[in-house]
Motif scaffolding. Structure first.
Motif: not given
Length: 352
Positions: A113-133
């Motif tokens: 789920v983490e990798s799926t969300w990150l790949m999706e978010l990489s196309q839709t938001v400007d930046g990500i704060v990633l807690g305890s990946p």
């Protein structure tokens, strides 16, 4: 229930706009959330079509200010750990202060789920704060090639981040227990795959070797009170006289179980948690714990992420936030004969 008029009028979806423009929905989302991520011609085409179709959204502001802000996402492994509430509060406050929209996502401890969300978010938001990946360094690095990412409580090669120094705090907790005469100490571990848990275990092992005492790691547990109840039974089987828990939620769950089993705290078992969440100071008994500053970490991580939007120097950087041990009533001296004198017990308070 009354529905805001703007929501009633919004009958057009991003998918419908994408179909009308002959582009992918992700392209429309990027254009409306941050026009700088598409060409000017593409933005004007999508924005014009959106207005023609009656699409109304905070993502489609007037031309004069549409470039002023973007979107930041905070991705966490779970929302069950109360410590994450402080982290969320800090991230959200700093993002909003800088004029950014703020999104919150939980992966429920799933690497997939983490990798799926990150790949999706990489196309839709400007930046990500990633807690305890929980994902692999290589996968996180590949995603970070497409979008700025700042981590919290995980060191990933080439990714900047914020690390709360709870390993040092846990080592301090072990030293404190040794000063109370304890020679066999259990460490109740956190979720499997947690970098923070691994770092704390390493620090505890080094401290135990330095003090010449026995450290017994116990299981892997999700950070919940129910898991803490199960962990308490496992701790009792180790024969330890003191225990350090991965977080306060586990420790408070264990306090409940110890009481049910007639095991007095701290008389029969000393207990120390980690994080100093709201409620730790009025558990039964009040919990001795490593105080970590989640809100400060959230603010620092968001500041670091925003700074990378404009800075030319995007080099690797990891900042550390210190912790300290807050001494309360759940940890006491080992009462077995010959263990330690009453006078050796430190007073309650914070140990820096």
């Amino acid at each position: 229930m009354a529905v805001p008029a703007r929501r009633v009028r919004r009958r057009v979806t991003i998918t419908e706009i994408a179909q009308a423009c002959g582009v992918a929905p992700s392209t429309v989302s990027r254009a409306l959330s941050n026009p700088k991520r598409v060409s000017s011609a593409m933005y004007e085409r999508i924005a014009r079509k959106a207005r023609e179709m009656g699409y109304e959204s905070a993502m489609l502001p007037d031309a004069v200010d549409r470039m002023s802000a973007g979107t930041i996402a905070l991705v966490l492994p779970n929302l069950s750990n109360p410590f994450n509430l402080d982290l969320i509060r800090g991230c959200q406050a700093q993002a909003q202060a800088a004029g950014f929209l703020f999104l919150l996502m939980s992966t429920d401890e799933s690497v997939h789920v983490e990798s799926t969300w990150l790949m999706e978010l990489s196309q839709t938001v400007d930046g990500i704060v990633l807690g305890s990946p929980r994902g692999d360094d290589e996968v996180l690095g590949e995603i970070a090639d497409n979008i700025p990412i700042v981590t919290v409580n995980r060191e990933v090669p080439s990714l900047s981040g914020i690390v709360i120094d709870t390993p040092a705090g846990c080592a301090q907790a072990l030293d404190y227990l040794v000063s109370l005469g304890h020679r066999t100490i259990a460490y109740v571990r956190g979720p499997e795959g947690s970098w923070t848990d691994h770092s704390r275990l390493q620090a505890l092992r080094a401290a135990a070797e330095r003090k010449d005492v026995s450290l017994i790691p116990v299981g892997h547990f999700l950070p919940s009170m129910a898991s803490g109840i199960a962990a308490a039974d496992a701790v009792e089987l180790t024969g330890a006289t003191a225990s350090i828990f991965f977080n306060d939620t586990l420790a408070i769950g264990a306090l409940t179980r110890f009481k049910q089993r007639g095991i007095t705290v701290p008389g029969d078992m000393s207990v120390i948690g980690c994080d100093d969440i709201f409620g730790a100071s009025f558990s039964d008994p009040p919990l001795t714990t490593v105080t970590a500053f989640g809100e400060r970490a959230g603010r620092a991580a968001t500041d670091l992420l925003i700074s990378r939007f404009s800075q030319r120097d995007k080099g690797y950087r990891v900042d550390h936030i210190a912790t300290h041990l807050s001494v309360r009533e759940s940890a006491g001296r080992d009462t077995r004969e010959g263990s330690v004198d009453d006078a050796a017990q430190p007073a309650h308070g914070s140990i820096s």
